[in-house]
Design an enzyme around this catalytic site. Structure first.
Site, PDB file in Angstrom:
ATOM      1  N   ASP A  27       5.460   3.725  21.292  1.00 51.33           N
ATOM      2  CA  ASP A  27       5.722   2.287  21.118  1.00 51.33           C
ATOM      3  C   ASP A  27       5.921   1.539  22.435  1.00 51.33           C
ATOM      4  OD1 ASP A  27       5.643   2.871  18.410  1.00 51.33           O
ATOM      5  OD2 ASP A  27       7.795   3.220  18.307  1.00 51.33           O
TER       6      ASP A  27
ATOM      7  N   LYS B 125       0.991   0.301  23.859  1.00 47.08           N
ATOM      8  CA  LYS B 125      -0.345   0.818  24.209  1.00 47.08           C
ATOM      9  C   LYS B 125      -1.472  -0.030  23.608  1.00 47.08           C
ATOM     10  CE  LYS B 125       0.867   4.742  22.336  1.00 47.08           C
ATOM     11  NZ  LYS B 125       2.323   4.560  22.139  1.00 47.08           N
TER      12      LYS B 125
ATOM     13  N   ASN C 162       0.578   8.276  12.063  1.00 45.38           N
ATOM     14  CA  ASN C 162       1.944   8.168  12.599  1.00 45.38           C
ATOM     15  C   ASN C 162       1.988   7.056  13.648  1.00 45.38           C
ATOM     16  OD1 ASN C 162       0.290   9.773  14.225  1.00 45.38           O
ATOM     17  ND2 ASN C 162       1.870  11.261  14.743  1.00 45.38           N
ATOM     18  N   ALA C 163       0.844   6.801  14.284  1.00 51.86           N
ATOM     19  CA  ALA C 163       0.762   5.748  15.294  1.00 51.86           C
ATOM     20  C   ALA C 163       0.811   4.377  14.636  1.00 51.86           C
ATOM     21  CB  ALA C 163      -0.542   5.888  16.075  1.00 51.86           C
ATOM     22  N   GLY C 164       1.365   3.413  15.336  1.00 53.98           N
ATOM     23  CA  GLY C 164       1.340   2.018  14.891  1.00 53.98           C
ATOM     24  C   GLY C 164       1.151   1.178  16.141  1.00 53.98           C
ATOM     25  N   HIS C 165      -0.048   0.652  16.338  1.00 58.53           N
ATOM     26  CA  HIS C 165      -0.368  -0.085  17.567  1.00 58.53           C
ATOM     27  C   HIS C 165      -0.584  -1.555  17.241  1.00 58.53           C
ATOM     28  CE1 HIS C 165      -1.942   3.914  19.495  1.00 58.53           C
ATOM     29  NE2 HIS C 165      -0.675   3.958  19.139  1.00 58.53           N
ATOM     30  N   THR C 166       0.286  -2.393  17.790  1.00 57.85           N
ATOM     31  CA  THR C 166       0.277  -3.819  17.430  1.00 57.85           C
ATOM     32  C   THR C 166      -0.623  -4.632  18.347  1.00 57.85           C
ATOM     33  OG1 THR C 166       2.601  -3.470  16.890  1.00 57.85           O
ATOM     34  CG2 THR C 166       1.829  -5.749  16.894  1.00 57.85           C
TER      35      THR C 166
ATOM     36  N   ARG D 184      -7.023  27.072  10.003  1.00 56.80           N
ATOM     37  CA  ARG D 184      -8.457  27.057   9.691  1.00 56.80           C
ATOM     38  C   ARG D 184      -8.769  26.847   8.222  1.00 56.80           C
ATOM     39  NH1 ARG D 184      -8.913  32.587  12.642  1.00 56.80           N
ATOM     40  NH2 ARG D 184      -6.867  32.574  11.657  1.00 56.80           N
TER      41      ARG D 184
ATOM     42  N   GLN E  51       1.333   7.963  20.399  1.00 58.61           N
ATOM     43  CA  GLN E  51       2.655   8.518  20.747  1.00 58.61           C
ATOM     44  C   GLN E  51       2.921   8.388  22.256  1.00 58.61           C
ATOM     45  OE1 GLN E  51       0.567  10.799  18.476  1.00 58.61           O
ATOM     46  NE2 GLN E  51       1.353   9.303  17.073  1.00 58.61           N
TER      47      GLN E  51
ATOM     48  N   THR F 248       5.830  15.331  18.213  1.00 60.88           N
ATOM     49  CA  THR F 248       4.800  15.228  17.195  1.00 60.88           C
ATOM     50  C   THR F 248       3.974  16.516  17.228  1.00 60.88           C
ATOM     51  OG1 THR F 248       3.113  13.786  16.223  1.00 60.88           O
ATOM     52  CG2 THR F 248       3.083  14.014  18.644  1.00 60.88           C
TER      53      THR F 248
ATOM     54  N   ARG G  66      14.379   1.037  16.052  1.00 64.15           N
ATOM     55  CA  ARG G  66      14.239   1.977  17.175  1.00 64.15           C
ATOM     56  C   ARG G  66      15.539   2.004  17.963  1.00 64.15           C
ATOM     57  NH1 ARG G  66       8.723  -1.114  18.811  1.00 64.15           N
ATOM     58  NH2 ARG G  66       7.317  -0.159  17.333  1.00 64.15           N
TER      59      ARG G  66
ATOM     60  N   ASP H  19       9.786  -9.449  29.755  1.00 64.84           N
ATOM     61  CA  ASP H  19      10.435 -10.676  29.274  1.00 64.84           C
ATOM     62  C   ASP H  19      11.752 -10.364  28.560  1.00 64.84           C
ATOM     63  OD1 ASP H  19       8.579  -9.370  27.493  1.00 64.84           O
ATOM     64  OD2 ASP H  19       9.031 -10.923  26.013  1.00 64.84           O
TER      65      ASP H  19
HETATM   66  P1  GDP Z   1       2.297   1.068  20.697  1.00 66.43           P
HETATM   67  O1  GDP Z   1       2.568   2.000  19.580  1.00 66.43           O
HETATM   68  O2  GDP Z   1       2.520   1.684  22.041  1.00 66.43           O
HETATM   69  O3  GDP Z   1       0.951   0.392  20.613  1.00 66.43           O
HETATM   70  O4  GDP Z   1       3.387  -0.098  20.569  1.00 66.43           O
HETATM   71  P2  GDP Z   1       3.892  -0.817  19.215  1.00 66.43           P
HETATM   72  O5  GDP Z   1       2.865  -1.783  18.776  1.00 66.43           O
HETATM   73  O6  GDP Z   1       4.381   0.175  18.238  1.00 66.43           O
HETATM   74  O7  GDP Z   1       5.185  -1.529  19.767  1.00 66.43           O
HETATM   75  C1  GDP Z   1       5.137  -2.390  20.834  1.00 66.43           C
HETATM   76  C2  GDP Z   1       5.733  -3.741  20.387  1.00 66.43           C
HETATM   77  O8  GDP Z   1       6.002  -4.521  21.523  1.00 66.43           O
HETATM   78  C3  GDP Z   1       4.782  -4.563  19.545  1.00 66.43           C
HETATM   79  O9  GDP Z   1       5.533  -5.329  18.650  1.00 66.43           O
HETATM   80  C4  GDP Z   1       4.084  -5.448  20.573  1.00 66.43           C
HETATM   81  O10 GDP Z   1       3.599  -6.655  19.983  1.00 66.43           O
HETATM   82  C5  GDP Z   1       5.216  -5.718  21.517  1.00 66.43           C
HETATM   83  N1  GDP Z   1       4.880  -5.915  22.932  1.00 66.43           N
HETATM   84  C6  GDP Z   1       3.971  -5.289  23.710  1.00 66.43           C
HETATM   85  N2  GDP Z   1       4.087  -5.690  24.994  1.00 66.43           N
HETATM   86  C7  GDP Z   1       5.104  -6.580  25.018  1.00 66.43           C
HETATM   87  C8  GDP Z   1       5.740  -7.311  26.063  1.00 66.43           C
HETATM   88  O11 GDP Z   1       5.420  -7.235  27.239  1.00 66.43           O
HETATM   89  N3  GDP Z   1       6.792  -8.128  25.678  1.00 66.43           N
HETATM   90  C9  GDP Z   1       7.209  -8.243  24.383  1.00 66.43           C
HETATM   91  N4  GDP Z   1       8.237  -9.039  24.106  1.00 66.43           N
HETATM   92  N5  GDP Z   1       6.632  -7.554  23.400  1.00 66.43           N
HETATM   93  C10 GDP Z   1       5.612  -6.732  23.719  1.00 66.43           C
HETATM   94  P1  IMO Z   2       2.795   5.238  18.565  1.00 70.50           P
HETATM   95  O1  IMO Z   2       1.375   5.671  18.786  1.00 70.50           O
HETATM   96  C1  IMO Z   2       6.986   6.338  18.096  1.00 70.50           C
HETATM   97  C2  IMO Z   2       7.788  10.249  16.281  1.00 70.50           C
HETATM   98  C3  IMO Z   2       8.474  10.230  14.927  1.00 70.50           C
HETATM   99  C4  IMO Z   2       9.230  11.539  14.995  1.00 70.50           C
HETATM  100  C5  IMO Z   2       8.260  12.456  15.730  1.00 70.50           C
HETATM  101  C6  IMO Z   2       7.418  13.335  14.811  1.00 70.50           C
HETATM  102  O2  IMO Z   2       2.945   4.029  17.722  1.00 70.50           O
HETATM  103  O3  IMO Z   2       3.506   5.140  19.863  1.00 70.50           O
HETATM  104  P2  IMO Z   2       5.346  12.833  13.217  1.00 70.50           P
HETATM  105  O4  IMO Z   2       5.199  11.876  12.079  1.00 70.50           O
HETATM  106  O5  IMO Z   2       4.390  12.614  14.307  1.00 70.50           O
HETATM  107  O6  IMO Z   2       5.372  14.261  12.768  1.00 70.50           O
HETATM  108  O7  IMO Z   2       6.824  12.541  13.798  1.00 70.50           O
HETATM  109  O8  IMO Z   2       7.418  11.606  16.477  1.00 70.50           O
HETATM  110  N1  IMO Z   2       6.542   9.453  16.377  1.00 70.50           N
HETATM  111  C7  IMO Z   2       6.454   8.257  16.982  1.00 70.50           C
HETATM  112  N2  IMO Z   2       7.411   7.493  17.550  1.00 70.50           N
HETATM  113  N3  IMO Z   2       5.698   5.943  18.111  1.00 70.50           N
HETATM  114  C8  IMO Z   2       4.730   6.715  17.585  1.00 70.50           C
HETATM  115  O9  IMO Z   2       3.413   6.427  17.707  1.00 70.50           O
HETATM  116  C9  IMO Z   2       5.099   7.917  16.940  1.00 70.50           C
HETATM  117  N4  IMO Z   2       4.415   8.890  16.300  1.00 70.50           N
HETATM  118  C10 IMO Z   2       5.304   9.818  15.968  1.00 70.50           C
HETATM  119  O10 IMO Z   2       9.337   9.126  14.813  1.00 70.50           O
HETATM  120  O11 IMO Z   2      10.384  11.400  15.799  1.00 70.50           O
HETATM  121 MG    MG Z   3       3.759   2.167  17.890  1.00 74.74          MG
END
Ligand code: GDP
Ligand code: IMO
Ligand code: MG
Length: 434
Positions: free
Chosen positions: A13, A16, A40-44, A147, A233, A248, A315, A343
């Site tokens: 998080d 990325k 498991n990933a969540g990319h905003t 496998r 991750q 993970t 978090r 910021d």
């Molecule tokens: P990722 O999993 O690494 O792609 O990150 P996530 O999307 O899970 O979490 C990053 C969060 O921070 C999201 O809500 C983004 O919109 C936000 N974000 C990313 N860069 C910045 C930044 O420089 N400042 C702020 N305030 N938010 C950011």
């Molecule tokens: P992104 O790509 C933050 C964490 C879970 C847990 C551990 C194992 O958005 O950065 P899993 O479901 O993979 O077996 O969980 O890893 N985890 C993450 N934490 N961002 C992620 O992905 C994650 N993917 C897994 O919270 O602690």
């Molecule tokens: Mg994320």
């Protein structure tokens, strides 16, 4: 004709998705490839009033003409993938003609998330819950190593149904074992619901472009095109080098990009790493840099909107952990650094973790278990407030933030890494280059 790679350097998080989208604005890349992990990933991604959270779909989806690749080491959640494609359609992006999925990618079955929950139930008896995302990631990778996992390419073979039924039978045996021994509750209706949704999604996946992705990417490289590989991750969650078992189930380190896409290591050029100005973590395990004062932690959580993009879980927030960051940079060979959330600094004073101690002894090496640490050493410094929100011009950055960035530069000066860009907000336009 190279692959550049972007990975998270903390516990995930780091932002990325936003940085991938930002790198694409240069027009230098022909495609973006996910090479490990799963839903498991969540990319905003934020572009004006549009927000999209990608779990499987690579973060080039909001950029027309950018090809999107899902590599063989990805564990594909068909339901999530189809949902994301539909969501993107509603946002005005039909990605189906530019999305390619490796025929060797692994299929998460409808029972994997239940096994994930059952394993958490088993672990919680011993007080060792990992706090997984319950997306079936661990069980899917276990089946891959054993496998017996179904590959995405299998769905077009006549024996797919039979293979699926055999695997589901085995999975039900696992679940019944967890039920008998660890009181895991099996809810038949939920399983049937998941099965129907999964089968429907599989029919949709059949319509997508499933291919020999290694061949396609190598072809693109030989055509002189550059590809961006998108990590999921973060290094501290790497299966081998994170705080095992609170990790993970895939390797997030750059070395895995070759195995996850089927490309030689000679194709790799730059390695971008991402960190925030502070640290966050979700799930179990120790978190040495966690802010002790709950009120201050809450300030960071609220100001930074630190709630999981996949699970919505709050978090935990910590100070920047330089000891862990240096470990991650050294392990991954990152040469270009993104720093996000510049910021966000809701306190007048901040701390930075400089080293870990075990029983009064300062560690040089990263410990096998984070719960061995008895104390963290911190350095205090002045904060820089929240006035840098949205700043995109280096000249307009507040002196206090510049001081912090110079401090980091100094602390990383012995490593071959350069801070290239700083995030000042969630929108794709919120950054300045250094
Ligand atoms: P990722 O999993 O690494 O792609 O990150 P996530 O999307 O899970 O979490 C990053 C969060 O921070 C999201 O809500 C983004 O919109 C936000 N974000 C990313 N860069 C910045 C930044 O420089 N400042 C702020 N305030 N938010 C950011
Ligand atoms: P992104 O790509 C933050 C964490 C879970 C847990 C551990 C194992 O958005 O950065 P899993 O479901 O993979 O077996 O969980 O890893 N985890 C993450 N934490 N961002 C992620 O992905 C994650 N993917 C897994 O919270 O602690
Ligand atoms: Mg994320």
């Amino acid at each position: 004709m190279a692959i550049d790679l972007l990975i998270g350097l903390q516990w995930g998080d780091e932002g990325k998705g936003k940085n991938i989208d930002q790198l694409l604005s240069t027009g230098n890349y022909f495609g973006v490839a996910r090479f490990q992990g799963g839903a498991n990933a969540g990319h905003t991604l934020k572009s004006g009033d549009k927000t999209f959270i990608g779990h499987i779909v690579p973060s080039g989806c909001l950029r027309e003409n950018v090809e999107l690749y899902v590599g063989n080491e990805v564990v594909v959640d068909a339901i999530s993938l189809i949902k994301e494609i539909e969501e993107l359609k509603k946002l005005g992006f039909d990605i189906t003609s530019r999305l390619y999925i490796s025929n060797r990618a692994k299929l998460v079955s409808y029972l994997h998330p239940f096994i994930d929950q059952a394993e958490e139930c088993y672990r919680s008896k011993g007080g060792n819950k990992i706090g997984t995302t319950c997306r079936g990631i661990g069980p899917a990778y276990s089946d891959s190593r054993a496998r017996r996992i179904l590959l995405v390419g299998d769905i077009n073979f006549p024996d797919f149904k039979q293979k699926e039924e055999e695997l589901s039978e085995l999975h039900m045996n696992f679940l019944n074992m967890y039920k008998d021994k660890y009181n895991f509750e099996i809810i038949e209706d939920k399983i049937n619901e998941a099965k129907v949704a999964w089968q429907k999604a599989i029919e949709e996946v059949k319509k997508l472009q499933i291919c020999d992705l290694s061949f396609l990417i190598q072809k693109r490289l030989s055509e002189g095109k550059h590809i961006l590989a998108e990590g999921a991750q973060g290094v501290m969650l790497d299966l081998d080098f994170g705080d095992y078992p609170n990790v993970t189930s895939s390797n997030v380190l750059p070395a895995n990009v070759c195995l996850g896409l089927g490309v030689p290591h000679t194709a790799i050029r730059d390695i971008y790493g991402v960190t925030k100005t502070y640290t966050t973590k979700v799930g179990g395990g120790d978190f040495p840099s966690r802010i002790k004062d709950k009120e201050i932690e809450n300030l960071f959580q609220q100001a930074g909107n630190e709630f999981g993009a996949t699970t919505g879980r709050p978090r935990m927030c910590g100070w920047l952990d330089l000891f862990a960051l240096r470990y991650a940079i050294k392990l991954s060979g990152v040469n270009k650094l993104f720093i996000n959330k510049a910021d966000i600094c809701p306190t007048e004073e901040i701390e930075v973790i400089s080293s870990y101690e075990v029983d009064g002894k300062t560690l040089e090496e990263f410990p096998l278990r984070l719960n061995q640490i008895t104390r963290v050493k911190t350095e205090k410094m002045l904060g820089w407030g929240t006035s840098n929100y949205g700043v995109s011009d280096k000249e307009k950055v507040s002196p206090a933030l510049m001081k912090y960035l110079n401090y980091l530069k100094d602390k990383l000066s012995d490593l071959n890494v350069k801070i290239v860009s700083v995030g000042t907000g969630p929108d794709r336009s919120h950054f300045f280059d250094l």
